[in-house]
Design a protein around this motif. Structure first.
Motif, mmCIF file in Angstrom:
data_model
loop_
_atom_site.group_PDB
_atom_site.id
_atom_site.type_symbol
_atom_site.label_atom_id
_atom_site.label_comp_id
_atom_site.label_asym_id
_atom_site.label_seq_id
_atom_site.Cartn_x
_atom_site.Cartn_y
_atom_site.Cartn_z
ATOM 1 N N LEU A 19 -8.209 3.712 3.094
ATOM 2 C CA LEU A 19 -6.819 3.656 3.523
ATOM 3 C C LEU A 19 -6.061 4.847 2.945
ATOM 4 C CD1 LEU A 19 -5.841 -0.099 3.053
ATOM 5 C CD2 LEU A 19 -6.113 1.087 5.209
ATOM 6 N N TYR A 20 -5.267 5.465 3.793
ATOM 7 C CA TYR A 20 -4.393 6.554 3.356
ATOM 8 C C TYR A 20 -2.969 6.157 3.702
ATOM 9 C CZ TYR A 20 -2.218 11.189 3.094
ATOM 10 O OH TYR A 20 -1.404 12.245 2.772
ATOM 11 N N GLY A 21 -2.114 6.108 2.676
ATOM 12 C CA GLY A 21 -0.753 5.665 2.925
ATOM 13 C C GLY A 21 0.249 6.360 2.024
ATOM 14 N N MET A 22 1.476 6.363 2.456
ATOM 15 C CA MET A 22 2.574 6.901 1.659
ATOM 16 C C MET A 22 3.759 5.953 1.763
ATOM 17 S SD MET A 22 3.682 10.148 4.082
ATOM 18 C CE MET A 22 2.040 10.852 3.987
ATOM 19 N N GLY A 23 4.486 5.827 0.660
ATOM 20 C CA GLY A 23 5.581 4.880 0.637
ATOM 21 C C GLY A 23 6.800 5.414 -0.082
ATOM 22 N N ARG A 24 7.934 4.762 0.195
ATOM 23 C CA ARG A 24 9.192 5.151 -0.437
ATOM 24 C C ARG A 24 9.801 3.946 -1.142
ATOM 25 N NH1 ARG A 24 14.168 4.179 0.765
ATOM 26 N NH2 ARG A 24 13.651 3.382 2.847
ATOM 27 N N ARG B 35 0.831 -1.196 0.000
ATOM 28 C CA ARG B 35 0.000 0.000 0.000
ATOM 29 C C ARG B 35 0.872 1.255 0.000
ATOM 30 N NH1 ARG B 35 -3.046 -2.904 4.862
ATOM 31 N NH2 ARG B 35 -0.850 -3.451 5.129
ATOM 32 N N GLY B 36 0.296 2.350 -0.475
ATOM 33 C CA GLY B 36 1.065 3.573 -0.632
ATOM 34 C C GLY B 36 1.668 3.708 -2.018
ATOM 35 N N PHE B 37 1.370 2.740 -2.921
ATOM 36 C CA PHE B 37 1.863 2.756 -4.293
ATOM 37 C C PHE B 37 0.703 2.450 -5.239
ATOM 38 C CE2 PHE B 37 5.367 1.475 -1.561
ATOM 39 C CZ PHE B 37 6.382 2.344 -1.951
ATOM 40 N N ASN B 38 0.871 2.802 -6.506
ATOM 41 C CA ASN B 38 -0.144 2.504 -7.501
ATOM 42 C C ASN B 38 -0.250 1.003 -7.727
ATOM 43 O OD1 ASN B 38 -0.817 5.199 -7.957
ATOM 44 N ND2 ASN B 38 0.753 5.441 -9.537
ATOM 45 N N GLU B 39 -1.392 0.598 -8.283
ATOM 46 C CA GLU B 39 -1.591 -0.808 -8.610
ATOM 47 C C GLU B 39 -0.558 -1.255 -9.650
ATOM 48 O OE1 GLU B 39 -3.807 -3.027 -7.405
ATOM 49 O OE2 GLU B 39 -4.580 -1.561 -5.964
ATOM 50 N N ASN B 40 0.021 -2.438 -9.432
ATOM 51 C CA ASN B 40 0.993 -3.027 -10.354
ATOM 52 C C ASN B 40 2.167 -2.103 -10.635
ATOM 53 O OD1 ASN B 40 -0.598 -5.344 -10.559
ATOM 54 N ND2 ASN B 40 -1.688 -4.570 -12.351
ATOM 55 N N PHE B 41 2.602 -1.390 -9.606
ATOM 56 C CA PHE B 41 3.666 -0.390 -9.770
ATOM 57 C C PHE B 41 5.032 -1.039 -9.991
ATOM 58 C CE2 PHE B 41 6.741 2.696 -7.936
ATOM 59 C CZ PHE B 41 6.468 3.775 -8.772
ATOM 60 N N LEU C 74 17.931 -3.874 -6.820
ATOM 61 C CA LEU C 74 17.291 -4.183 -5.544
ATOM 62 C C LEU C 74 16.568 -2.948 -5.044
ATOM 63 C CD1 LEU C 74 16.833 -6.164 -3.174
ATOM 64 C CD2 LEU C 74 18.926 -5.249 -2.138
ATOM 65 N N ASP C 75 15.301 -3.106 -4.750
ATOM 66 C CA ASP C 75 14.471 -1.990 -4.292
ATOM 67 C C ASP C 75 13.957 -2.309 -2.889
ATOM 68 O OD1 ASP C 75 13.050 0.319 -4.163
ATOM 69 O OD2 ASP C 75 11.887 -0.014 -5.997
ATOM 70 N N LYS C 76 14.314 -1.481 -1.909
ATOM 71 C CA LYS C 76 13.841 -1.657 -0.536
ATOM 72 C C LYS C 76 12.646 -0.739 -0.306
ATOM 73 C CE LYS C 76 18.355 -3.017 1.264
ATOM 74 N NZ LYS C 76 19.449 -2.745 2.229
ATOM 75 N N ILE C 77 11.540 -1.353 0.080
ATOM 76 C CA ILE C 77 10.256 -0.660 0.147
ATOM 77 C C ILE C 77 9.844 -0.454 1.600
ATOM 78 C CG2 ILE C 77 7.863 -0.687 -0.615
ATOM 79 C CD1 ILE C 77 9.915 -0.758 -2.873
ATOM 80 N N ILE C 78 9.278 0.701 1.876
ATOM 81 C CA ILE C 78 8.629 0.933 3.163
ATOM 82 C C ILE C 78 7.443 1.855 2.946
ATOM 83 C CG2 ILE C 78 10.161 2.873 3.738
ATOM 84 C CD1 ILE C 78 9.813 2.022 6.705
ATOM 85 N N SER C 79 6.348 1.557 3.592
ATOM 86 C CA SER C 79 5.171 2.413 3.527
ATOM 87 C C SER C 79 4.420 2.323 4.845
ATOM 88 C CB SER C 79 4.251 2.008 2.365
ATOM 89 O OG SER C 79 3.723 0.719 2.570
ATOM 90 N N PHE C 80 3.600 3.312 5.108
ATOM 91 C CA PHE C 80 2.822 3.328 6.346
ATOM 92 C C PHE C 80 1.600 4.196 6.141
ATOM 93 C CE2 PHE C 80 6.150 6.512 6.517
ATOM 94 C CZ PHE C 80 5.468 7.678 6.812
ATOM 95 N N GLY C 81 0.635 4.048 7.035
ATOM 96 C CA GLY C 81 -0.586 4.826 6.923
ATOM 97 C C GLY C 81 -1.628 4.359 7.919
#
Length: 576
Positions: free
Chosen positions: A550-555, A479-485, A528-535
């Motif tokens: 749901l409201y979330g933001m991710g990096r 979550r915090g990213f577009n679908e199929n990102f 390699l992509d390290k993902i983190i999101s929260f909300g």
């Protein structure tokens, strides 16, 4: 008014007894004889002393000291002293199988001949008896009894026979259903292992309760009940229908940037049908179009108990159109079987095809692009194990889903790409894949429930293409990213949610998603992509549906964290 003298004396004595019962003692005990040892226990009242000594005697009896007893027990001030004598140890001279068959003894896993020379332990004999009775009650003899017969004693040795009385043979008669549930008794009976004419099985009756609770479309009002009459057993079930069928969607009309004066239809549509006529069938339809050129479609169906064999047939079709780059089609056919009440196995075959919609300009001196035309046929196995308190809205328990397969991958030559460029890649190669999903729910308090999900996936082969990789991102994964990102051929991520329930099926939640995604395929640099999101979010159950926000933001490597990049996931699911 003065209290009578007798009443006062009774109250005084009661107070003294209460004080003595609550007084703490230090117990000093000694076991004499062959099993000699000493010890102390502190903080015991008189009742606690008795319980402790009784426990020691039971332990000695189980070791063959059948005559062990407490020979001395005194209380003085805050000290209690006890002496236990073991006396002689008794052993089995011989324990014969009596009227038990050799095969029944093997199934029980305890040969009576192994007792020879061993201490006379009631626990060991009782465990053997329990296994024997368990076998009988699952083979149509729920009233079986087992005992020791022809017991003789010579000194400190015992001899005995084991004698089994089976009692009347009982068969299942029928299922009796109360409540408004849509049920085909024949189908449900096969699912639960309760089939008319088959031998009665206590295990099937006990596991039926767990199986029913894990079926999302039934609400179990009480555990199954059994009545016996004329050598037949009738099982009574109390079931109510649940509103688990889902329908939701959203349609949008936007100006078509590619064609003037025309509108573009976007949106999402989801339909899930469970148990429509009481046969346990399932149907699903998912369509999504968020941009002008990208959309996906998924159709699935499950037909349970095909021709009364106990084998479920499932099929699904998935189509993904990615911009103007490529289109994938995925067809899957599987055969599932309920091995145990909580364990389900599915053997499947999958056909996957990918075709380019636009061919990049490539000359003979260049490398092939990351996306190519391909065909992939594989065979695999799927394992589903769950132990949940509720199959629809679990609050305690866990679920494990594992899947793996192997097949032959073939890259097709596109007429728009020079033939000589294909010499650099293996046009045919073995490709394997595997996925895992582990979910755990635990109830912290009446209103607070924790949820943790761990997922991973692996794609291995010598000709992995970008358009054949896993797709991640969005409400169902990260979550915090577009679908199929994201594209990835290796990934692992975790979703964590504390949920605060303010109603039975409505809750607030916080969430954190963390993961690592790897992209390494043909014509792609290792990344390699390290993902983190929260909300945070809300799941609100209404009378005829369910609203989720749901409201979330991710990096990630391609997205900074910040309010400008935050994502809102919301939707309403109608339940019927």
């Amino acid at each position: 008014m003065k209290r009578p003298i007798i009443t006062s004396l009774i109250l005084l004595m009661w107070s003294w007894v209460s004080v003595q019962a609550q007084q703490g003692y230090e117990l000093q005990y000694e076991i004499t004889g062959e099993h000699h040892r000493k010890g102390t226990k502190e903080g015991l009242d008189t009742l606690g002393v008795q319980h402790f000594l009784q426990g020691e005697l039971k332990e000695l009896w189980s070791e063959g000291y059948l005559m062990a007893e407490v020979v001395d027990l005194t209380y003085h001030d805050s000290v209690a002293k006890a002496t236990i004598t073991t006396r002689d140890k008794f052993r089995w001279m011989e324990l014969r199988r009596g009227n038990l068959s050799e095969s029944l003894v093997r199934r029980a896993g305890g040969d009576p001949r192994d007792f020879r020379g061993q201490p006379v332990s009631y626990k060991k004999v009782a465990r053997l008896f329990e296994k024997l009775l368990g076998i009988q009650e699952n083979q149509g003899y729920p009233f079986a009894a087992v005992r020791l017969d022809s017991i003789t004693q010579e000194g400190n040795g015992f001899q005995a026979n084991i004698w089994l009385e089976k009692g009347p043979f009982i068969q299942f008669d029928s299922l009796k259903i109360s409540g408004n549930a849509r049920v085909k008794k024949v189908i449900l009976g096969r699912k639960l292992g309760i089939v008319p004419g088959e031998p009665f099985s206590q295990k099937a009756v006990e596991s039926a309760f767990q199986l029913l609770k894990e079926m999302p479309y039934y609400e179990v009002m009480e555990p199954p009940r059994v009545s016996f009459q004329n050598s037949e057993a009738t099982v009574y079930l109390s079931l109510q229908n649940r509103k688990v069928n889902a329908l939701d969607g959203i349609i949008g009309l936007l100006p078509n940037e590619a064609e003037a004066n025309k509108l573009m239809v976007t949106g999402q549509f989801d339909l899930a049908i469970y148990n429509p006529v009481g046969r346990g069938r399932q149907y699903g339809l998912h369509w999504q179009r968020l941009t002008q050129y990208s959309q996906n479609l998924e159709v699935s169906a499950v037909e349970p108990q095909l021709f009364g064999t106990g084998i479920d047939v499932n099929a699904s079709f998935f189509l993904l159109k990615e911009d103007t780059t490529f289109v994938n089609r995925d067809f899957r056919l599987g055969f599932g079987y309920q091995v145990r009440p909580r364990l389900y196995l599915d053997v499947f075959s999958k056909w996957k095809a990918g075709d380019l919609l636009s061919v990049p300009e490539v000359n003979a001196a260049e490398e092939l692009p990351a996306e190519l035309d391909f065909r992939y046929h594989s065979y695999g196995l799927r394992l589903h194990y769950q132990q949940l308190d509720d199959g629809y809205q679990p609050k305690n328990g866990w679920r494990l889903i594992m899947e793996g397969g192997v097949g032959n991958k073939k890259i097709l030559q596109n007429t728009g790409i020079p033939e000589g460029v294909y010499e650099e890649v293996d046009t045919e190669a073995i490709q394997t894949f595997g996925t895992m999903s582990l979910e755990e729910y635990w109830r912290v308090s009446n209103r607070l429930v924790g949820f943790l999900r761990l997922r991973g996936g692996l794609l291995l082969g010598d000709n992995i293409l970008k358009n054949d990789m896993y797709r991640l991102g969005g409400l169902r994964t990260l979550r915090g990213f577009n679908e199929n990102f994201f594209f990835a051929n290796r990934y692992v991520y975790a979703n964590f949610e504390p949920r605060f329930y303010f109603e039975e099926n409505s809750y607030f939640l916080l969430f954190t998603d963390v993961g690592a995604l790897e992209q390494s395929g043909w014509a792609l640099p290792d990344q390699l992509d390290k993902i983190i999101s929260f909300g945070a979010g809300l799941n609100l159950r209404t009378g005829n549906g369910e609203f989720r926000f749901l409201y979330g933001m991710g990096r990630s490597n391609e997205q900074e964290i910040g309010v400008n990049y935050a994502k809102i996931h919301f939707g309403y699911i109608g339940r019927f």
